[in-house]
Write a protein that holds these residues in place. Structure first.
Motif, PDB file in Angstrom:
ATOM      1  N   VAL A   1       0.837  -1.207   0.000  1.00  0.00           N
ATOM      2  CA  VAL A   1       0.000   0.000   0.000  1.00  0.00           C
ATOM      3  C   VAL A   1       0.868   1.251   0.000  1.00  0.00           C
ATOM      4  CG1 VAL A   1      -1.669   1.323   1.353  1.00  0.00           C
ATOM      5  CG2 VAL A   1      -1.975  -1.135   1.060  1.00  0.00           C
ATOM      6  N   ALA A   2       1.984   1.219   0.744  1.00  0.00           N
ATOM      7  CA  ALA A   2       2.889   2.370   0.767  1.00  0.00           C
ATOM      8  C   ALA A   2       3.469   2.630  -0.627  1.00  0.00           C
ATOM      9  CB  ALA A   2       4.017   2.123   1.768  1.00  0.00           C
ATOM     10  N   LEU A   3       3.776   1.563  -1.375  1.00  0.00           N
ATOM     11  CA  LEU A   3       4.256   1.743  -2.749  1.00  0.00           C
ATOM     12  C   LEU A   3       3.175   2.336  -3.646  1.00  0.00           C
ATOM     13  CD1 LEU A   3       6.256  -1.578  -3.334  1.00  0.00           C
ATOM     14  CD2 LEU A   3       7.206   0.728  -3.168  1.00  0.00           C
ATOM     15  N   LEU A   4       1.924   2.058  -3.334  1.00  0.00           N
ATOM     16  CA  LEU A   4       0.815   2.545  -4.156  1.00  0.00           C
ATOM     17  C   LEU A   4       0.538   4.028  -3.955  1.00  0.00           C
ATOM     18  CD1 LEU A   4      -1.603   1.956  -6.039  1.00  0.00           C
ATOM     19  CD2 LEU A   4      -2.901   1.292  -3.994  1.00  0.00           C
ATOM     20  N   PHE A   5       0.876   4.548  -2.778  1.00  0.00           N
ATOM     21  CA  PHE A   5       0.533   5.937  -2.463  1.00  0.00           C
ATOM     22  C   PHE A   5       1.223   6.938  -3.398  1.00  0.00           C
ATOM     23  CE2 PHE A   5      -0.762   5.181   2.228  1.00  0.00           C
ATOM     24  CZ  PHE A   5      -2.019   4.819   1.792  1.00  0.00           C
TER      25      PHE A   5
ATOM     26  N   PRO B   1       7.380   9.006 -16.834  1.00  0.00           N
ATOM     27  CA  PRO B   1       8.844   9.152 -16.711  1.00  0.00           C
ATOM     28  C   PRO B   1       9.291   9.389 -15.268  1.00  0.00           C
ATOM     29  CG  PRO B   1       8.036  10.393 -18.586  1.00  0.00           C
ATOM     30  CD  PRO B   1       6.828   9.947 -17.823  1.00  0.00           C
ATOM     31  N   LEU B   2       8.543  10.221 -14.542  1.00  0.00           N
ATOM     32  CA  LEU B   2       8.917  10.483 -13.152  1.00  0.00           C
ATOM     33  C   LEU B   2       8.752   9.242 -12.294  1.00  0.00           C
ATOM     34  CD1 LEU B   2       9.823  12.449 -10.983  1.00  0.00           C
ATOM     35  CD2 LEU B   2       7.430  13.175 -10.718  1.00  0.00           C
ATOM     36  N   LEU B   3       7.673   8.496 -12.509  1.00  0.00           N
ATOM     37  CA  LEU B   3       7.458   7.279 -11.727  1.00  0.00           C
ATOM     38  C   LEU B   3       8.549   6.247 -12.006  1.00  0.00           C
ATOM     39  CD1 LEU B   3       3.585   6.817 -12.022  1.00  0.00           C
ATOM     40  CD2 LEU B   3       4.889   7.534 -10.020  1.00  0.00           C
ATOM     41  N   ARG B   4       8.963   6.122 -13.266  1.00  0.00           N
ATOM     42  CA  ARG B   4      10.032   5.185 -13.594  1.00  0.00           C
ATOM     43  C   ARG B   4      11.337   5.568 -12.906  1.00  0.00           C
ATOM     44  NH1 ARG B   4      10.788   3.423 -19.641  1.00  0.00           N
ATOM     45  NH2 ARG B   4      11.689   1.653 -18.512  1.00  0.00           N
ATOM     46  N   GLN B   5      11.552   6.860 -12.759  1.00  0.00           N
ATOM     47  CA  GLN B   5      12.774   7.334 -12.097  1.00  0.00           C
ATOM     48  C   GLN B   5      12.714   7.117 -10.590  1.00  0.00           C
ATOM     49  OE1 GLN B   5      13.621  11.433 -12.925  1.00  0.00           O
ATOM     50  NE2 GLN B   5      15.554  11.418 -11.820  1.00  0.00           N
ATOM     51  N   LEU B   6      11.533   7.296 -10.004  1.00  0.00           N
ATOM     52  CA  LEU B   6      11.384   7.178  -8.560  1.00  0.00           C
ATOM     53  C   LEU B   6      11.246   5.736  -8.087  1.00  0.00           C
ATOM     54  CD1 LEU B   6       8.884  10.087  -7.771  1.00  0.00           C
ATOM     55  CD2 LEU B   6      11.350  10.044  -7.359  1.00  0.00           C
ATOM     56  N   GLY B   7      10.844   4.841  -8.979  1.00  0.00           N
ATOM     57  CA  GLY B   7      10.503   3.478  -8.575  1.00  0.00           C
ATOM     58  C   GLY B   7      11.541   2.747  -7.742  1.00  0.00           C
ATOM     59  N   PRO B   8      12.796   2.606  -8.224  1.00  0.00           N
ATOM     60  CA  PRO B   8      13.777   1.860  -7.432  1.00  0.00           C
ATOM     61  C   PRO B   8      14.031   2.471  -6.054  1.00  0.00           C
ATOM     62  CG  PRO B   8      14.526   2.123  -9.692  1.00  0.00           C
ATOM     63  CD  PRO B   8      13.314   2.989  -9.547  1.00  0.00           C
ATOM     64  N   GLY B   9      14.120   3.802  -5.995  1.00  0.00           N
ATOM     65  CA  GLY B   9      14.351   4.442  -4.703  1.00  0.00           C
ATOM     66  C   GLY B   9      13.205   4.209  -3.741  1.00  0.00           C
ATOM     67  N   MET B  10      11.962   4.309  -4.239  1.00  0.00           N
ATOM     68  CA  MET B  10      10.803   4.082  -3.377  1.00  0.00           C
ATOM     69  C   MET B  10      10.767   2.642  -2.883  1.00  0.00           C
ATOM     70  SD  MET B  10       9.189   6.754  -2.701  1.00  0.00           S
ATOM     71  CE  MET B  10       7.948   5.789  -1.838  1.00  0.00           C
ATOM     72  N   PHE B  11      11.151   1.708  -3.737  1.00  0.00           N
ATOM     73  CA  PHE B  11      11.178   0.303  -3.318  1.00  0.00           C
ATOM     74  C   PHE B  11      12.114   0.104  -2.141  1.00  0.00           C
ATOM     75  CE2 PHE B  11      13.439  -3.785  -3.639  1.00  0.00           C
ATOM     76  CZ  PHE B  11      12.386  -4.654  -3.404  1.00  0.00           C
TER      77      PHE B  11
ATOM     78  N   LEU C   1       7.320  -7.640  -2.525  1.00  0.00           N
ATOM     79  CA  LEU C   1       7.158  -6.239  -2.922  1.00  0.00           C
ATOM     80  C   LEU C   1       7.714  -5.945  -4.306  1.00  0.00           C
ATOM     81  CD1 LEU C   1       7.923  -4.069   0.235  1.00  0.00           C
ATOM     82  CD2 LEU C   1       5.727  -4.863  -0.639  1.00  0.00           C
ATOM     83  N   ALA C   2       8.717  -6.686  -4.755  1.00  0.00           N
ATOM     84  CA  ALA C   2       9.350  -6.378  -6.044  1.00  0.00           C
ATOM     85  C   ALA C   2       8.368  -6.400  -7.217  1.00  0.00           C
ATOM     86  CB  ALA C   2      10.515  -7.335  -6.288  1.00  0.00           C
ATOM     87  N   PRO C   3       7.519  -7.431  -7.366  1.00  0.00           N
ATOM     88  CA  PRO C   3       6.553  -7.391  -8.486  1.00  0.00           C
ATOM     89  C   PRO C   3       5.572  -6.228  -8.385  1.00  0.00           C
ATOM     90  CG  PRO C   3       6.741  -9.613  -7.582  1.00  0.00           C
ATOM     91  CD  PRO C   3       7.446  -8.695  -6.637  1.00  0.00           C
ATOM     92  N   VAL C   4       5.212  -5.855  -7.160  1.00  0.00           N
ATOM     93  CA  VAL C   4       4.305  -4.710  -6.972  1.00  0.00           C
ATOM     94  C   VAL C   4       4.974  -3.432  -7.453  1.00  0.00           C
ATOM     95  CG1 VAL C   4       2.995  -3.373  -5.278  1.00  0.00           C
ATOM     96  CG2 VAL C   4       3.187  -5.860  -5.027  1.00  0.00           C
TER      97      VAL C   4
ATOM     98  N   ALA D   1      22.241   0.225  -2.015  1.00  0.00           N
ATOM     99  CA  ALA D   1      21.197  -0.456  -2.778  1.00  0.00           C
ATOM    100  C   ALA D   1      20.644   0.430  -3.885  1.00  0.00           C
ATOM    101  CB  ALA D   1      20.073  -0.900  -1.837  1.00  0.00           C
ATOM    102  N   THR D   2      20.439   1.700  -3.600  1.00  0.00           N
ATOM    103  CA  THR D   2      19.885   2.594  -4.622  1.00  0.00           C
ATOM    104  C   THR D   2      20.881   2.861  -5.742  1.00  0.00           C
ATOM    105  OG1 THR D   2      20.578   4.500  -3.284  1.00  0.00           O
ATOM    106  CG2 THR D   2      18.308   3.743  -3.030  1.00  0.00           C
TER     107      THR D   2
END
Length: 229
Positions: free
Chosen positions: A42-46, A56-66, A122-125, A187-188
């Motif tokens: 749910v936190a990843l969904l927010f 483009p912004l979501l693709r950039q933020l994705g690994p860091g948010m994970f 969480l990775a597939p999410v 990790a990031t």
């Protein structure tokens, strides 16, 4: 060789059995897979909900948010209530001759296995929500293992320090999160470095060095933590 020495399990066997005990207890309670993992998803969904359809912004933020979610919710995995030994359990372990360092190592091993499972859930999410660029994605495998090992050791120490305290789940994250910054940084940067077709060995070595320092700290303070508990 005496009969007692012949029948006493080795420290490694004791460590594995203690980890198995923790994992069996987790299977019965389901604190990680049934409680913590859904909240992490749910936190990843927010973030996508807040940003909107900015791909483009979501693709950039994705690994860091994970990794941020893994760090913050992973602390809760290591401090789950099923990981708290009561006085009776500690007394039994002392009578059985289990060294305090072995007890903490067994707890850390179980925590690492649970954290790897948590990351695998969480990775597939994260991939589905953020669609990140996974160029060099195979380097994420050792990064996930190192993050799980380091965070498990940190959470084990924090749990032992806060054992028996009413604010255990509050004090634990305050102790773990600042010290876990090298793990988060490494990790990031692993995936970011791999995208440029460079081997991210320096970042993996940074994480490995942090784990070594944490493991040495656990070995040095294990007896003190046992006596204070």
């Amino acid at each position: 060789m005496t009969a007692q020495a012949a029948t006493t399990p080795s420290p490694w066997r004791q460590c594995v059995e203690l980890a198995r005990k923790d994992l069996r207890l987790e299977l019965r309670t389901g604190e990680v897979l049934l409680v913590t993992a859904p909240f992490g998803a749910v936190a990843l969904l927010f973030v996508p909900l807040a940003i909107g359809p900015d791909t483009p912004l979501l693709r950039q933020l994705g690994p860091g948010m994970f990794w941020v979610v893994v760090l913050l919710f992973g602390v809760l995995v290591t401090l789950r209530q099923s990981a708290a030994d009561g006085p009776a359990q500690l007394a039994v372990l002392r009578l059985c001759g289990v060294h305090p360092g072995v007890r903490l190592a067994g707890r850390a091993l179980a925590n690492a296995m649970l954290l790897l499972t948590f990351q695998a859930v969480l990775a597939p999410v994260a991939i589905a929500l953020y669609n990140p660029d996974l160029t060099g994605g195979l380097w994420l495998i050792p990064a996930m293992v190192l993050v799980a090992a380091g965070l498990a050791a940190l959470g084990t120490v924090a749990g032992a320090l806060a054992e028996g305290l009413a604010g255990r789940t509050i004090l634990g994250p305050l102790l773990v999160v600042p010290v876990a910054l090298p793990l988060l940084l490494g990790a990031t940067q692993v995936l970011a470095t791999a995208r440029h077709e460079q081997a991210p060995w320096p970042w993996l070595l940074l994480m490995l060095a942090a784990i070594g320092v944490i493991a040495l700290t656990v070995a040095l303070v294990a007896r003190f933590l046992e006596e204070s508990a």
